[in-house]
Design an enzyme around this catalytic site. Structure first.
Site, PDB file in Angstrom:
ATOM      1  N   HIS A   1       0.825  -1.224   0.000  1.00  0.00           N
ATOM      2  CA  HIS A   1       0.000   0.000   0.000  1.00  0.00           C
ATOM      3  C   HIS A   1       0.851   1.263   0.000  1.00  0.00           C
ATOM      4  CE1 HIS A   1      -4.045  -1.804   0.788  1.00  0.00           C
ATOM      5  NE2 HIS A   1      -3.257  -2.833   1.046  1.00  0.00           N
TER       6      HIS A   1
ATOM      7  N   ASP B   1       3.329   9.574  -0.968  1.00  0.00           N
ATOM      8  CA  ASP B   1       2.173   8.794  -0.519  1.00  0.00           C
ATOM      9  C   ASP B   1       1.974   7.634  -1.484  1.00  0.00           C
ATOM     10  OD1 ASP B   1      -0.024   8.303   1.145  1.00  0.00           O
ATOM     11  OD2 ASP B   1      -0.639  10.401   1.118  1.00  0.00           O
TER      12      ASP B   1
END
Ligand code: GDG
Length: 518
Positions: free
Chosen positions: A169, A381
């Protein structure tokens, strides 16, 4: 093999449940994150099992399994019990003080404590034990995220040879940074024990392939348009980019509810400003909050017409506060907020509204909807779901998304968003001014593009395409798999031929590495 009926087993560090103790009794309710929303229907359909740490340490954990059995999800949970010490060294230590900063390119925040690695290995082995005890022959196994990169290797060492998929992720770092990791070889070998490795973006995928071909010997990579293949001692490992997303329709539907509409109007009225700018982040140094506050200050300095007209609402959700760096970050944010407010507040107008708490979900959606501009500027991110959620909820299609070019979401949203370099605070200030001045037709066109993109590739497409990729080599037809961009100049595209770059380290290094204890 016909896999359509096989059971799906998901493994993540945390189970997606919320446990509460009322008197002597524990109760469990289901969590509400994007992952559980996406995977629940598939888990229900495939009679699934979710394995993970339940969120409480050892002594209580013994009582948890019967409680988990009572949740009514249509699938089962199985807990992995962790001691407080394991949690401290494996999760807070290796996962969050080594992998988290390094994989977000923030090497100076790393603490490469050697005890952390041993704990990481032994907790990954503990997860592998629980998996082995609960898995059946035809199960599909899907392991989630950076806390469990070595679980696949441990399962192979135990003799398990069924298909295992893994999804990361968070970003995968570029070679120069990855090389700093003392356990770089072990992590690469660990990842290559899986049969399918999924990354969020092409950037992460390329970084991984670059590290593999530079660091490891005897791995051949066959590039393809969508899912690449690594040949590791005769085994085929499929590797692709699968950008995670949100349940677009659920977000848009909730935003339509009368109580959310009413709350949106109340927020807009109470702010007493022409434009509301919104930032929503967990407390984390990767999210670029101090840089964002500095940019907002510069915007007020350079463009006096924004004073009294544009307010920033910054929501910071408490996270990892027991780590000193996170406590320092909180202090720094509070200092910057009071500096800007002290300098620019006027009667009836406050430049920055700061909230340090988690909002109820509908309240969060009302803030999304009330905001004219979303200012989402992480330093790095994996994806950033807040950016996608903001657009899904923007039913008026008039909002502006200012987005860091280092968020994974930027790859999909670059057309509609104003992309910024979060380190370049002056240009972020310029983007705020541009968003303030942007005419309605341009705002509508951009937001419609953004919403179309997110609706088309929602979380269900993501989960489906990943599960398919575990069994089917050619998933090029699936919209949620990144394929190579045909507009990228040929030299910058991945070669269709196997990579032929010589590894950085010669045979002597590899022999020595194999001998040294891990
Ligand atoms: C990791 C990766 C990747 C936020 N504030 C509140 C609240 N939230 C919810 C949002 C969103 C989630 O938290 C945050 O997700 P992000 O993706 O933005 O960031 P991370 O938590 O760092 O997630 C990231 C993600 O995994 C998925 O793969 O995108 O890159 O770092 O869903 O809605 N929810 C509520 N109140 C809040 O105040 N209820």
């Amino acid at each position: 093999m016909d896999t359509s009926d096989s059971r799906l087993v998901i493994v993540s560090n945390r189970l997606p449940v919320v446990l509460k103790k009322e008197g002597p009794r524990w109760t469990a309710s289901s969590g509400s994150g994007g992952l559980v929303t996406a995977l629940s229907p598939i888990l229900r359909k495939r009679n699934g099992l979710w394995i993970g740490w339940p969120g409480v340490t050892d002594r209580a954990a013994a009582k948890i399994d019967p409680v988990l059995a009572r949740t009514e999800e249509g699938f089962c949970y199985k807990s992995v019990a962790l001691t407080a010490e394991e949690l401290s060294l494996y999760y807070h230590g290796f996962s969050n003080e080594v992998l988290w900063p390094l994989f977000h390119d923030l090497q100076t925040q790393c603490n490469f404590h050697p005890d952390y690695w041993q704990a990481y290995l032994s907790v990954n082995a503990k997860f592998a034990d629980t998996i082995q005890e609960n898995i059946e022959e035809d199960d599909m196994l899907w392991i989630q995220d950076y806390q469990l990169m070595m679980a696949g290797r441990q399962l192979r060492d135990m003799g398990l040879d069924q298909e295992i998929a893994f999804f990361l992720h968070i970003p995968f770092p570029p070679l120069d940074l990855f090389l700093k990791l003392p356990w770089r070889m072990e992590i690469l070998h660990g990842l290559l024990s899986y049969d399918l490795i999924g990354f969020q973006t092409q950037r992460d995928l390329h970084n991984f392939l670059h590290c593999v071909r530079s660091i490891l010997e005897d791995v051949e990579i066959e590039a393809a348009d969508s899912v690449h293949t690594a040949l590791v001692h005769g085994r085929k490992v499929r590797i692709g980019a699968f950008p995670i997303s949100i349940d677009f329709n659920e977000f848009a539907g909730t935003a339509e509810k009368p109580q959310v509409q009413e709350r949106t109007a109340e927020i807009q009225k109470s702010m007493n400003t022409e434009r509301i700018v919104l930032g929503v982040d967990r407390l984390d140094y990767t999210k670029g909050i101090p840089q964002r506050l500095a940019a907002f200050k510069i915007a007020l300095e350079r463009y006096p017409e924004l004073r009294g007209k544009m307010s920033l609402v910054q929501v910071v959700v408490p996270s990892r506060e027991h780590i000193p760096k996170y406590r320092q970050l909180k202090k720094e944010i509070e200092r910057l907020v009071s500096e800007v407010n002290g300098r620019y507040t006027q009667p009836g107008w406050v430049p920055i509204h700061y909230m340090f708490r988690s909002l109820e979900r509908e309240e969060l959606l009302a803030y999304y909807q009330a905001a004219d501009i979303a200012l989402i500027t992480p330093l790095k991110d994996g994806m950033n779901l807040v950016a996608k959620e903001y657009c899904a909820v923007n039913l008026s299609e008039t909002g502006v998304l200012i987005l860091s070019e280092f968020a994974g979401a930027a790859q999909q949203l670059k057309k509609g968003a104003l992309l910024v370099n979060p380190y370049d605070v002056a240009s972020v200030a310029g983007a705020l001014h541009q968003a303030y001045e942007m005419e309605l037709p341009e705002r509508q066109r951009r937001m419609q593009d953004l919403r179309r993109e997110i609706r088309k590739e929602d979380i269900f497409v993501w989960a489906d395409s990943f599960v398919k990729a575990l069994y089917v080599n050619d998933v090029a037809e699936s919209p949620a798999v990144w394929t190579q961009d045909k507009n990228v100049p040929a030299g910058e595209r991945l070669s269709q031929k196997p990579f032929q770059i010589a590894p950085l380290f010669g045979p002597a290094y590899h022999r020595a590495a194999q001998k040294s204890p891990s």
